[in-house]
Scaffold this motif. Structure first.
Motif, PDB file in Angstrom:
ATOM      1  N   SER A  51       0.839  -1.197   0.000  1.00 40.96           N
ATOM      2  CA  SER A  51       0.000   0.000   0.000  1.00 40.96           C
ATOM      3  C   SER A  51       0.877   1.251   0.000  1.00 40.96           C
ATOM      4  N   ARG A  52       0.267   2.363  -0.358  1.00 40.66           N
ATOM      5  CA  ARG A  52       0.951   3.659  -0.283  1.00 40.66           C
ATOM      6  C   ARG A  52       0.864   4.259   1.110  1.00 40.66           C
ATOM      7  N   HIS A  53      -0.076   3.774   1.889  1.00 41.77           N
ATOM      8  CA  HIS A  53      -0.330   4.347   3.210  1.00 41.77           C
ATOM      9  C   HIS A  53       0.364   3.525   4.290  1.00 41.77           C
ATOM     10  N   TRP A  54       1.093   4.213   5.171  1.00 35.04           N
ATOM     11  CA  TRP A  54       1.861   3.525   6.202  1.00 35.04           C
ATOM     12  C   TRP A  54       0.986   2.728   7.150  1.00 35.04           C
ATOM     13  N   ARG A  55      -0.172   3.277   7.494  1.00 42.08           N
ATOM     14  CA  ARG A  55      -1.030   2.568   8.445  1.00 42.08           C
ATOM     15  C   ARG A  55      -1.535   1.243   7.864  1.00 42.08           C
ATOM     16  N   GLU A  56      -1.864   1.270   6.578  1.00 43.52           N
ATOM     17  CA  GLU A  56      -2.326   0.039   5.936  1.00 43.52           C
ATOM     18  C   GLU A  56      -1.178  -0.954   5.793  1.00 43.52           C
TER      19      GLU A  56
END
Length: 410
Positions: A332-337
């Motif tokens: 993913s591009r998002h750290w949380r994901e």
């Protein structure tokens, strides 16, 4: 196991497991954390009220088979396919990183032989589908894109893990690696995963027709348990984990499942829904037994509790967590994901315990090495759900931030 010992052990597992699960939930922790902790408390590590036994192990395995059935009922094959390359990348890194890094680390820190280190590393490639997806389900995320990536990668992990285990098992027994039987095993497991859900759906049509001739109550739970037992046996027959049998039946019953027969026959959704509802009490009773038994399987007395021994345990556990977290970095591009996906791959659970037990039986691992490996598996089983719980967004938050109606995604 005598009947009095069995029923008392089952009583303690159900009651203490439920009490600590409720306590865990009140601290906003996943209930599985309380259940595994209950197993450690009543098991050989502390109070010694319940000891590992083959009978309890079978009941625990039935619990995880039922859990995977429940997960399969909510699984969308279409969403799994749409996850595409992400699933492959997560699974590939989740296998290669632990196998390589943990293998080298165990060879250096534990002075294991090359084969022993390879077995140690391959054992820690395992991912517990049941534990991670259970946490996602409790938070309304099992049908989210992230949940589908996690589920698909975990299934691939188990299939490849079984193939790796079969290679190592054959090598330990014969001293040579047989390519032909290994490729055949992989083909049989892949075929089982692909063809079992439509076959299960076909049997559901037959069971629905047969329902008109049944007069005795209890038909729905009978159908569910018959299908689960049949496909769990078939999974074991082809060399796959029995839990994949429960998962296949669940997908066959799923309202998300699209069958070519649907255009010719009436959609069986009302009947499959009644089957799913009939299975819920079984799932709620037997699933906690599995999680508690994970804790019971741990015997902390076998550990090296010296400063050096504890340092090695801490270091190897940290590596076991980090190598699985790496699997989410390209997802993913998002750290949380990314962290959520990596965290979901951390728990080794029942799959890791099965691998470790086979290593002990083959004398690949000494008792102290086996105890160390089981504790690492147990710690990842406890920490993984906690990390995942912190990393995922609640369903309500997703609804507000993305404009998604969670009910519409199910």
């Amino acid at each position: 196991m005598a009947i009095d010992s069995f029923v008392m052990s089952l009583l303690l597992i159900l009651v203490i497991g439920r009490l600590l699960a409720e306590l865990s939930f009140r601290f906003s922790w996943p209930s599985v954390v309380g259940e595994v902790t209950a197993g450690i408390l009543i098991g050989p590590s502390l109070l010694g009220w319940v000891t590992p036994h083959e009978t309890l192990a079978i009941i625990a395995e039935l619990g995880v088979i039922l859990l995977l059935f429940d997960i399969g009922c909510e699984t969308s094959i279409k969403k799994l396919l749409n996850a595409g390359p992400k699933v492959i990348w997560v699974a590939l890194i989740g296998i290669l990183a632990p196998a390589t890094i943990m293998g080298l680390a165990s060879a250096y820190w534990l002075s294991l032989s090359a084969f022993g280190a390879l077995f140690f590393g391959c054992t820690l490639t395992a991912t517990s589908i049941g534990i991670s997806v259970h946490v996602l389900k409790l938070n309304g995320q099992d049908q989210s894109p992230t949940g589908q990536v996690i589920l698909g990668a975990a299934v691939i992990d188990d299939i490849v893990g079984v193939a790796l285990l079969s290679i190592l098992f054959h090598f330990a027994a014969s001293g040579e690696i047989a390519i032909g039987p290994t490729l055949l095993l992989i083909a049989m497991i892949s075929g089982f995963v692909a063809f079992s859900p439509p076959i299960a759906r076909g049997l559901v049509y037959f069971a629905r027709w047969l329902q008109h001739y049944v007069k005795i109550p209890g038909y729905e739970p009978l159908v569910v348990m018959t299908l689960i037992a049949l496909f769990a046996w078939l999974a074991h027959f082809v060399g796959a984990p029995a839990i994949l049998g429960g998962f296949a039946v669940g997908m066959g019953l799923s309202r998300h499942f699209i069958s070519p027969l649907d255009q010719y026959l009436k959609n069986p959704f009302p009947f499959t829904k009644s089957l799913e509802n009939a299975s819920k009490p079984l799932v709620h009773i037997f699933t906690p037994v599995f999680f508690v038994y994970v804790g019971i399987s741990i015997d902390l007395s076998q550990l090296d509790l010296s400063f050096t021994g504890l340092l090695i345990l801490a270091w190897l556990t940290l590596l076991a967590i980090v190598t699985k977290l790496l699997s989410g970095m390209l997802a993913s591009r998002h750290w949380r994901e990314r962290i959520a996906i990596g965290s979901a791959m951390v728990p080794r659970g029942e799959v890791g315990l099965v691998f470790a037990e086979i290593g002990r039986q083959l004398n690949v691992l000494a008792p102290s090495e086996f105890a160390l490996l089981v504790v690492i598996i147990a710690i990842t089983t406890l920490i993984g759900p906690l990390m995942l719980k912190k990393a995922i967004l609640p369903a309500d938050t997703l609804t507000q931030t993305k404009g998604i109606n969670v009910k519409d995604t199910k």
